[in-house]
Write an enzyme that holds these catalytic residues in place. Structure first.
Site, PDB file in Angstrom:
ATOM      1  N   ASN A 119      -2.018  45.262 113.695  1.00  0.00           N
ATOM      2  CA  ASN A 119      -2.811  44.856 112.542  1.00  0.00           C
ATOM      3  C   ASN A 119      -2.517  43.367 112.324  1.00  0.00           C
ATOM      4  OD1 ASN A 119      -4.002  44.431 110.099  1.00  0.00           O
ATOM      5  ND2 ASN A 119      -2.978  46.113 109.039  1.00  0.00           N
TER       6      ASN A 119
ATOM      7  N   ARG B 213      -6.513  47.184 114.532  1.00  0.00           N
ATOM      8  CA  ARG B 213      -7.249  47.389 113.294  1.00  0.00           C
ATOM      9  C   ARG B 213      -8.204  46.212 113.133  1.00  0.00           C
ATOM     10  NH1 ARG B 213      -5.539  46.306 107.164  1.00  0.00           N
ATOM     11  NH2 ARG B 213      -7.355  47.265 106.238  1.00  0.00           N
TER      12      ARG B 213
ATOM     13  N   HIS C 111     -10.954  50.898 104.104  1.00  0.00           N
ATOM     14  CA  HIS C 111      -9.871  51.896 104.094  1.00  0.00           C
ATOM     15  C   HIS C 111     -10.249  53.133 104.910  1.00  0.00           C
ATOM     16  CE1 HIS C 111      -8.066  50.493  99.967  1.00  0.00           C
ATOM     17  NE2 HIS C 111      -7.466  49.893 100.981  1.00  0.00           N
TER      18      HIS C 111
ATOM     19  N   LEU D 181      -4.961  54.999  96.480  1.00  0.00           N
ATOM     20  CA  LEU D 181      -4.569  54.142  95.353  1.00  0.00           C
ATOM     21  C   LEU D 181      -3.321  53.352  95.731  1.00  0.00           C
ATOM     22  CD1 LEU D 181      -4.935  56.812  92.491  1.00  0.00           C
ATOM     23  CD2 LEU D 181      -6.706  55.344  93.479  1.00  0.00           C
TER      24      LEU D 181
ATOM     25  N   ARG E  72      -7.676  42.794  92.355  1.00  0.00           N
ATOM     26  CA  ARG E  72      -9.147  42.750  92.405  1.00  0.00           C
ATOM     27  C   ARG E  72      -9.735  43.520  91.223  1.00  0.00           C
ATOM     28  NH1 ARG E  72      -9.043  45.092  98.078  1.00  0.00           N
ATOM     29  NH2 ARG E  72      -8.168  43.409  99.318  1.00  0.00           N
TER      30      ARG E  72
ATOM     31  N   MET F 299       2.577  48.461  90.122  1.00  0.00           N
ATOM     32  CA  MET F 299       2.402  49.594  89.212  1.00  0.00           C
ATOM     33  C   MET F 299       3.730  50.152  88.702  1.00  0.00           C
ATOM     34  SD  MET F 299       0.438  51.462  87.474  1.00  0.00           S
ATOM     35  CE  MET F 299      -1.284  51.666  87.903  1.00  0.00           C
TER      36      MET F 299
ATOM     37  N   GLY G   6       0.329  53.864  97.929  1.00  0.00           N
ATOM     38  CA  GLY G   6       1.593  53.660  97.208  1.00  0.00           C
ATOM     39  C   GLY G   6       1.591  54.248  95.808  1.00  0.00           C
ATOM     40  N   ILE G   7       0.498  54.058  95.055  1.00  0.00           N
ATOM     41  CA  ILE G   7       0.419  54.592  93.697  1.00  0.00           C
ATOM     42  C   ILE G   7       0.067  56.084  93.731  1.00  0.00           C
ATOM     43  CG2 ILE G   7      -0.809  54.416  91.490  1.00  0.00           C
ATOM     44  CD1 ILE G   7      -1.285  51.411  92.159  1.00  0.00           C
TER      45      ILE G   7
ATOM     46  N   ASN H 167       3.095  58.115  94.817  1.00  0.00           N
ATOM     47  CA  ASN H 167       4.362  58.007  94.081  1.00  0.00           C
ATOM     48  C   ASN H 167       4.279  58.073  92.567  1.00  0.00           C
ATOM     49  OD1 ASN H 167       6.129  57.519  96.414  1.00  0.00           O
ATOM     50  ND2 ASN H 167       4.871  55.685  96.642  1.00  0.00           N
TER      51      ASN H 167
ATOM     52  N   GLU I 226      -2.093  54.957 108.228  1.00  0.00           N
ATOM     53  CA  GLU I 226      -3.244  54.342 108.901  1.00  0.00           C
ATOM     54  C   GLU I 226      -2.925  54.005 110.349  1.00  0.00           C
ATOM     55  OE1 GLU I 226      -5.380  51.478 106.079  1.00  0.00           O
ATOM     56  OE2 GLU I 226      -3.572  51.993 104.977  1.00  0.00           O
TER      57      GLU I 226
HETATM   58  P1  AMP Z   1       0.435  50.130  98.784  1.00  0.00           P
HETATM   59  O1  AMP Z   1      -0.507  48.960  98.748  1.00  0.00           O
HETATM   60  O2  AMP Z   1      -0.208  51.396  99.250  1.00  0.00           O
HETATM   61  O3  AMP Z   1       1.715  49.832  99.485  1.00  0.00           O
HETATM   62  O4  AMP Z   1       0.865  50.416  97.253  1.00  0.00           O
HETATM   63  C1  AMP Z   1       1.521  49.468  96.478  1.00  0.00           C
HETATM   64  C2  AMP Z   1       1.523  49.924  95.019  1.00  0.00           C
HETATM   65  O5  AMP Z   1       2.200  51.181  94.910  1.00  0.00           O
HETATM   66  C3  AMP Z   1       2.246  48.951  94.084  1.00  0.00           C
HETATM   67  O6  AMP Z   1       1.495  48.784  92.900  1.00  0.00           O
HETATM   68  C4  AMP Z   1       3.544  49.693  93.783  1.00  0.00           C
HETATM   69  O7  AMP Z   1       4.084  49.330  92.533  1.00  0.00           O
HETATM   70  C5  AMP Z   1       3.043  51.127  93.770  1.00  0.00           C
HETATM   71  N1  AMP Z   1       4.162  52.080  93.842  1.00  0.00           N
HETATM   72  C6  AMP Z   1       5.029  52.276  94.846  1.00  0.00           C
HETATM   73  N2  AMP Z   1       5.976  53.181  94.482  1.00  0.00           N
HETATM   74  C7  AMP Z   1       5.682  53.554  93.218  1.00  0.00           C
HETATM   75  C8  AMP Z   1       6.274  54.461  92.265  1.00  0.00           C
HETATM   76  N3  AMP Z   1       7.356  55.165  92.569  1.00  0.00           N
HETATM   77  N4  AMP Z   1       5.679  54.593  91.058  1.00  0.00           N
HETATM   78  C9  AMP Z   1       4.581  53.877  90.741  1.00  0.00           C
HETATM   79  N5  AMP Z   1       3.978  53.018  91.576  1.00  0.00           N
HETATM   80  C10 AMP Z   1       4.520  52.857  92.799  1.00  0.00           C
END
Ligand code: AMP
Length: 406
Positions: free
Chosen positions: A7, A93, A182, A211, A243, A285, A332-333, A336, A386
């Site tokens: 990537n 990618r 995505h 998310l 965004r 987040m 990530g959101i 988690n 991915e």
């Molecule tokens: P990604 O782009 O998929 O890596 O996701 C990144 C986002 O996931 C960021 O906003 C992080 O703060 C959020 N994130 C990762 N771990 C957690 C968690 N345990 N609780 C809330 N948000 C999370």
């Protein structure tokens, strides 16, 4: 034998190698800050004992070609003198495949030209992806190189979903339509959901919610994308880290007129200074949730707006699909944040979507179901991968083409 997934971004190269048979990761890494004095490479590999080890190194890296040499040198060191593994194929990618690519393709000169022609639709991404392709073709001239497009999965959208209500000629002349992104993530979690539920993919209707810092929702009917929230660019749809997502188009010219900013400046603000960051100053987040818990009103507003937007998409995709089997949270959101999942699904019991709070907040890895016993619709949390999806598609297309040649 190994499959490499690359990537290549404008200032970073992310890569992962997979064992061909098991499609499990064997090594991976990230080179960041290309073009600076202190480019940083983190290379990780799985030892025969099953432990991950890593090397982190910083040095000046002028461009992508030097970047790939740096990666090869460090990964060679990690093998401590043993023979490099044979490479079955390289999957790249590529962000924008326009209307031309609805499937992965083996890269030849015509494909390279087509990716180049699509640069106006993805001016930041496609050139960086091309750099990665060109370097890898030079380094491994006899290995098949495959392009896997972020947009390809959404090429099954019907015209009513992908057209904008603009003068039709803008579509014909300039390709102005919704493409969606995505794709590898939505496709991967759909595949995993089918496997987990023991139902063939072409029998499943899903709403998949990716998310993360970037965020998008997809309506999947019988395994195929019929609508998705990102559009001509990844700016449309859900609220993201930086965004804005859906916006009255009048905001652009109102802002330009009122503030005297150029179009490019407004574009920069909508892409990099909006979303969660615009509302509360942070795009992380985890941090936003912590602040909200302590009573920070802006952080609370950011979480509320984020979840409300996702909820609205669930409602509209439910209507578009007619019937759904599962809602899938990923990214990530999505993977988690129990809080985001709870708030997003709050008030959806009328649609048959009810979260079980103890299942939702249980700390667990892997695929899990978080709906109550009464919930008509399953609610799944599926970690996305991915790179693995790109590896799988790379293997599939190379085997198909080899099979045809036999
Ligand atoms: P990604 O782009 O998929 O890596 O996701 C990144 C986002 O996931 C960021 O906003 C992080 O703060 C959020 N994130 C990762 N771990 C957690 C968690 N345990 N609780 C809330 N948000 C999370």
């Amino acid at each position: 034998m190994r499959v490499i997934v690359v990537n290549s971004g404008s200032s970073s190269i992310k890569y992962e190698t997979f064992d061909l048979k098991s499609l499990t990761a064997a090594s991976k890494g990230l080179l960041e800050r290309i073009g600076t004095e202190d480019s940083r490479l983190r290379h990780q590999w799985l030892t025969p004992a099953g432990r991950w080890e890593e090397i982190v190194e910083t040095r000046p890296v002028v461009g992508h070609r030097e970047g790939f040499s740096f990666i090869l040198e460090v990964s060679g060191r990690s093998r401590s003198g043993s023979e490099p593994p044979e490479i079955f194929g390289v999957g790249h990618r590529v962000v924008h495949g326009g209307e031309k690519f609805s499937e992965p393709v083996i890269i030849d000169n015509a494909v390279l030209r087509a990716i180049e022609e699509l640069i106006p639709l993805a001016p930041l991404h496609n050139p960086a992806n091309l750099m990665g392709i060109n370097v890898m073709r030079d380094l491994l001239p006899r290995v098949p190189q495959v392009a896997v497009f972020d947009t390809a999965f959404h090429q099954t959208m019907p015209p009513r979903a992908y057209h904008y209500a603009l003068p039709y000629d803008f579509y014909r002349t300039y390709g102005v339509r919704r493409y969606g992104f995505h794709g590898s993530s939505h496709r991967y979690v759909a595949r995993e959901a089918a496997r987990h539920l023991g139902v063939p993919q072409d029998k499943l209707n899903l709403i998949t919610l990716h998310l993360g810092n970037g965020a998008s929702a997809t309506a999947i009917k019988q395994g195929k994308s019929i609508d998705t929230s990102m559009g001509l660019t990844p700016l449309e749809g859900l609220i993201m880290g930086t965004r804005c997502g859906d916006l009255d188009p009048a905001v652009h010219f109102y802002l330009a007129r009122k503030t005297g900013r150029a179009v490019e400046e407004v574009e920069g603000i909508l892409n990099k200074e909006s979303g969660l960051r615009g509302i509360c100053g942070s795009n992380d987040m985890r941090e936003i949730q912590e602040r909200a818990q302590k009573g920070d009103a802006r952080a609370e507003l950011a979480v509320e707006m984020f979840c409300y937007r996702v909820k609205k998409y669930i409602g509209s995709y439910y209507a578009a699909l007619g019937t759904i089997d599962a809602v899938v949270f990923t990214g990530g959101i999505g993977e988690n944040s129990a809080l985001v999942r709870t708030r997003t699904c709050k008030g959806l019991s009328g649609l048959g979507i009810t979260v079980d709070e103890s299942r939702n907040s249980a700390a667990a890895g892997g695929i899990r179901e978080i709906q109550t016993g009464e919930s008509r619709i399953r609610i799944l949390v599926i970690p996305t991968d991915e790179e693995r999806e790109i590896a799988q598609q790379t293997v599939e297309i190379i085997e198909r083409v080899k099979g045809r040649a036999r």
